[in-house]
Design a protein around this motif. Structure first.
Motif, PDB file in Angstrom:
ATOM      1  N   ALA A  23     -52.522  46.674  36.617  1.00 54.87           N
ATOM      2  CA  ALA A  23     -53.560  47.885  36.637  1.00 54.87           C
ATOM      3  C   ALA A  23     -54.790  47.312  36.221  1.00 54.87           C
ATOM      4  CB  ALA A  23     -53.097  49.001  35.687  1.00 54.87           C
ATOM      5  N   ALA A  24     -55.599  47.365  37.236  1.00 57.61           N
ATOM      6  CA  ALA A  24     -56.964  46.722  36.831  1.00 57.61           C
ATOM      7  C   ALA A  24     -58.141  47.641  36.735  1.00 57.61           C
ATOM      8  CB  ALA A  24     -57.430  46.018  38.171  1.00 57.61           C
ATOM      9  N   SER A  25     -59.155  47.471  36.005  1.00 57.76           N
ATOM     10  CA  SER A  25     -60.214  48.139  35.451  1.00 57.76           C
ATOM     11  C   SER A  25     -61.527  47.223  35.478  1.00 57.76           C
ATOM     12  CB  SER A  25     -60.220  48.989  34.480  1.00 57.76           C
ATOM     13  OG  SER A  25     -59.806  48.189  33.126  1.00 57.76           O
ATOM     14  N   GLY A  26     -62.676  47.771  35.701  1.00 59.15           N
ATOM     15  CA  GLY A  26     -63.870  47.068  35.550  1.00 59.15           C
ATOM     16  C   GLY A  26     -64.417  46.607  36.789  1.00 59.15           C
ATOM     17  N   PHE A  27     -63.671  46.530  37.963  1.00 67.49           N
ATOM     18  CA  PHE A  27     -63.676  46.025  39.247  1.00 67.49           C
ATOM     19  C   PHE A  27     -62.801  46.700  40.148  1.00 67.49           C
ATOM     20  CE2 PHE A  27     -60.323  43.113  40.357  1.00 67.49           C
ATOM     21  CZ  PHE A  27     -59.765  42.882  38.993  1.00 67.49           C
ATOM     22  N   THR A  28     -63.030  46.506  41.361  1.00 67.90           N
ATOM     23  CA  THR A  28     -62.288  47.109  42.456  1.00 67.90           C
ATOM     24  C   THR A  28     -61.155  46.174  43.167  1.00 67.90           C
ATOM     25  OG1 THR A  28     -63.719  48.742  42.845  1.00 67.90           O
ATOM     26  CG2 THR A  28     -62.123  48.612  44.587  1.00 67.90           C
ATOM     27  N   VAL A  29     -59.965  46.255  43.186  1.00 69.21           N
ATOM     28  CA  VAL A  29     -59.048  45.421  43.569  1.00 69.21           C
ATOM     29  C   VAL A  29     -59.111  45.077  44.964  1.00 69.21           C
ATOM     30  CG1 VAL A  29     -57.180  45.669  41.694  1.00 69.21           C
ATOM     31  CG2 VAL A  29     -57.056  46.752  44.039  1.00 69.21           C
ATOM     32  N   VAL A  30     -59.824  45.896  45.740  1.00 67.97           N
ATOM     33  CA  VAL A  30     -60.109  45.700  47.277  1.00 67.97           C
ATOM     34  C   VAL A  30     -61.232  44.758  47.274  1.00 67.97           C
ATOM     35  CG1 VAL A  30     -61.136  46.720  49.153  1.00 67.97           C
ATOM     36  CG2 VAL A  30     -59.547  48.186  47.778  1.00 67.97           C
ATOM     37  N   ASP A  31     -61.948  44.456  46.472  1.00 67.56           N
ATOM     38  CA  ASP A  31     -63.044  43.395  46.464  1.00 67.56           C
ATOM     39  C   ASP A  31     -62.658  41.979  45.681  1.00 67.56           C
ATOM     40  OD1 ASP A  31     -65.270  45.943  45.563  1.00 67.56           O
ATOM     41  OD2 ASP A  31     -64.608  45.174  47.776  1.00 67.56           O
ATOM     42  N   ALA A  32     -61.432  41.638  45.304  1.00 68.89           N
ATOM     43  CA  ALA A  32     -61.234  40.616  44.906  1.00 68.89           C
ATOM     44  C   ALA A  32     -59.812  40.133  45.087  1.00 68.89           C
ATOM     45  CB  ALA A  32     -61.430  40.490  43.257  1.00 68.89           C
ATOM     46  N   PRO A  33     -59.453  38.801  45.084  1.00 62.65           N
ATOM     47  CA  PRO A  33     -58.268  38.342  45.236  1.00 62.65           C
ATOM     48  C   PRO A  33     -57.526  38.708  43.968  1.00 62.65           C
ATOM     49  CG  PRO A  33     -59.611  36.614  45.239  1.00 62.65           C
ATOM     50  CD  PRO A  33     -60.417  37.796  45.265  1.00 62.65           C
ATOM     51  N   ILE A  34     -56.124  39.003  43.747  1.00 60.85           N
ATOM     52  CA  ILE A  34     -55.382  39.176  42.435  1.00 60.85           C
ATOM     53  C   ILE A  34     -54.111  38.125  42.694  1.00 60.85           C
ATOM     54  CG2 ILE A  34     -54.097  40.668  41.214  1.00 60.85           C
ATOM     55  CD1 ILE A  34     -57.098  41.454  41.351  1.00 60.85           C
ATOM     56  N   GLY A  35     -53.996  37.217  41.689  1.00 64.42           N
ATOM     57  CA  GLY A  35     -52.898  36.273  41.797  1.00 64.42           C
ATOM     58  C   GLY A  35     -51.875  36.645  40.941  1.00 64.42           C
ATOM     59  N   TRP A  36     -50.803  36.445  40.922  1.00 63.90           N
ATOM     60  CA  TRP A  36     -49.562  36.529  39.964  1.00 63.90           C
ATOM     61  C   TRP A  36     -49.206  35.163  39.699  1.00 63.90           C
ATOM     62  CZ3 TRP A  36     -47.792  40.645  37.769  1.00 63.90           C
ATOM     63  CH2 TRP A  36     -48.162  41.895  38.158  1.00 63.90           C
ATOM     64  N   PHE A  37     -49.104  34.817  38.338  1.00 64.72           N
ATOM     65  CA  PHE A  37     -48.732  33.676  37.917  1.00 64.72           C
ATOM     66  C   PHE A  37     -47.427  33.717  36.991  1.00 64.72           C
ATOM     67  CE2 PHE A  37     -52.484  31.073  39.194  1.00 64.72           C
ATOM     68  CZ  PHE A  37     -53.308  32.156  39.564  1.00 64.72           C
ATOM     69  N   ARG A  38     -46.842  32.740  36.868  1.00 70.83           N
ATOM     70  CA  ARG A  38     -45.870  32.908  35.671  1.00 70.83           C
ATOM     71  C   ARG A  38     -45.576  31.596  34.803  1.00 70.83           C
ATOM     72  NH1 ARG A  38     -40.328  32.511  39.635  1.00 70.83           N
ATOM     73  NH2 ARG A  38     -40.574  30.579  40.458  1.00 70.83           N
ATOM     74  N   GLN A  39     -45.192  31.542  33.609  1.00 71.17           N
ATOM     75  CA  GLN A  39     -44.934  30.474  32.601  1.00 71.17           C
ATOM     76  C   GLN A  39     -43.569  30.802  32.320  1.00 71.17           C
ATOM     77  OE1 GLN A  39     -48.024  29.782  30.048  1.00 71.17           O
ATOM     78  NE2 GLN A  39     -47.640  27.624  29.530  1.00 71.17           N
ATOM     79  N   ALA A  40     -42.680  29.838  32.215  1.00 75.20           N
ATOM     80  CA  ALA A  40     -41.540  29.530  31.682  1.00 75.20           C
ATOM     81  C   ALA A  40     -41.628  28.607  30.578  1.00 75.20           C
ATOM     82  CB  ALA A  40     -40.534  29.043  32.805  1.00 75.20           C
ATOM     83  N   PRO A  41     -40.640  28.899  29.524  1.00 69.70           N
ATOM     84  CA  PRO A  41     -40.760  28.227  28.406  1.00 69.70           C
ATOM     85  C   PRO A  41     -40.894  26.752  28.556  1.00 69.70           C
ATOM     86  CG  PRO A  41     -39.070  29.860  28.247  1.00 69.70           C
ATOM     87  CD  PRO A  41     -39.703  29.834  29.624  1.00 69.70           C
ATOM     88  N   GLY A  42     -41.625  25.984  28.029  1.00 69.02           N
ATOM     89  CA  GLY A  42     -41.860  24.487  28.054  1.00 69.02           C
ATOM     90  C   GLY A  42     -42.308  24.202  29.619  1.00 69.02           C
ATOM     91  N   LYS A  43     -42.729  25.044  30.374  1.00 68.51           N
ATOM     92  CA  LYS A  43     -43.286  24.714  31.697  1.00 68.51           C
ATOM     93  C   LYS A  43     -44.749  25.013  31.639  1.00 68.51           C
ATOM     94  CE  LYS A  43     -38.931  24.350  34.137  1.00 68.51           C
ATOM     95  NZ  LYS A  43     -38.613  24.734  35.366  1.00 68.51           N
ATOM     96  N   GLU A  44     -45.430  24.341  32.738  1.00 68.80           N
ATOM     97  CA  GLU A  44     -46.781  24.575  32.892  1.00 68.80           C
ATOM     98  C   GLU A  44     -46.867  26.115  33.612  1.00 68.80           C
ATOM     99  OE1 GLU A  44     -49.033  20.188  33.194  1.00 68.80           O
ATOM    100  OE2 GLU A  44     -48.795  21.703  35.015  1.00 68.80           O
ATOM    101  N   ARG A  45     -48.105  26.873  33.425  1.00 63.24           N
ATOM    102  CA  ARG A  45     -48.342  28.157  34.272  1.00 63.24           C
ATOM    103  C   ARG A  45     -48.321  27.630  35.550  1.00 63.24           C
ATOM    104  NH1 ARG A  45     -52.095  32.659  31.633  1.00 63.24           N
ATOM    105  NH2 ARG A  45     -50.858  31.796  29.796  1.00 63.24           N
TER     106      ARG A  45
END
Length: 126
Positions: A23-45
Motif C-alpha cells: 500500500a502506497a501513500s504520498g505518491f500515485t503508483v500509476v506514476d512510478a515503477p514499483i519493485g518487489w525485492f527479497r532478502q533471504a538469510p545470509g544473502k543479498e537483497r
C-alpha cells in the motif's frame, strides 16, 4: 511523505500460495515503477518483479516467472505480488520499493530504489 507498507506474508507449505500487498501513500503508483525485492538469510537483497507506471507492464526474474504475478489496483493505490507454487528457496523478507522514473528498466535493481517499505516475512516449509 512517501510510505510503502507491505502485508500478506506468512508461513506456508511448499506448493502453496500467498498474496503480498504494498500500500502506497504520498505518491500515485500509476506514476512510478514499483519493485518487489527479497532478502533471504545470509544473502543479498535481490529484485524479484517490477510493475511499471502508466500501463503497468510487469517484469520478473527468471526464478519466479510463471509462478509469481505482479499487479496493481489504481483505485487502492496498491501493488500486489501473487505467489503460487512456493518453494522453500522463496523464503525471505519481501520488500516493495518505489523506483526511479516512470517505467521499469528490468525486474528491479537496488540502484533504482528511491523508497523502501519495511518488509514482510515469507516462510515456505518443505
Amino acid at each position: 511523505e512517501v510510505q510503502l507498507v507491505e502485508s500478506g506474508g506468512g508461513l506456508v507449505q511448499a506448493g502453496g500460495s500467498l498474496r503480498l500487498s504494498c500500500a502506497a501513500s504520498g505518491f500515485t503508483v500509476v506514476d512510478a515503477p514499483i519493485g518487489w525485492f527479497r532478502q533471504a538469510p545470509g544473502k543479498e537483497r535481490e529484485g524479484v518483479s517490477c510493475v511499471g507506471g502508466r500501463e503497468g507492464s510487469t517484469y520478473y526474474t527468471d526464478s519466479v516467472k510463471a509462478r509469481f504475478t505482479a499487479s496493481r489496483d489504481n483505485a487502492k493505490n496498491t501493488v500486489y505480488l501473487e505467489m503460487n507454487g512456493l518453494k522453500p528457496e522463496d523464503t525471505a523478507v519481501y520488500y516493495c520499493a518505489r523506483l526511479n522514473g516512470i517505467y521499469c528498466l528490468t525486474y528491479g535493481s537496488l540502484e533504482e530504489v528511491q523508497h523502501w517499505g519495511k518488509g514482510t516475512q515469507v516462510t515456505v516449509s518443505s
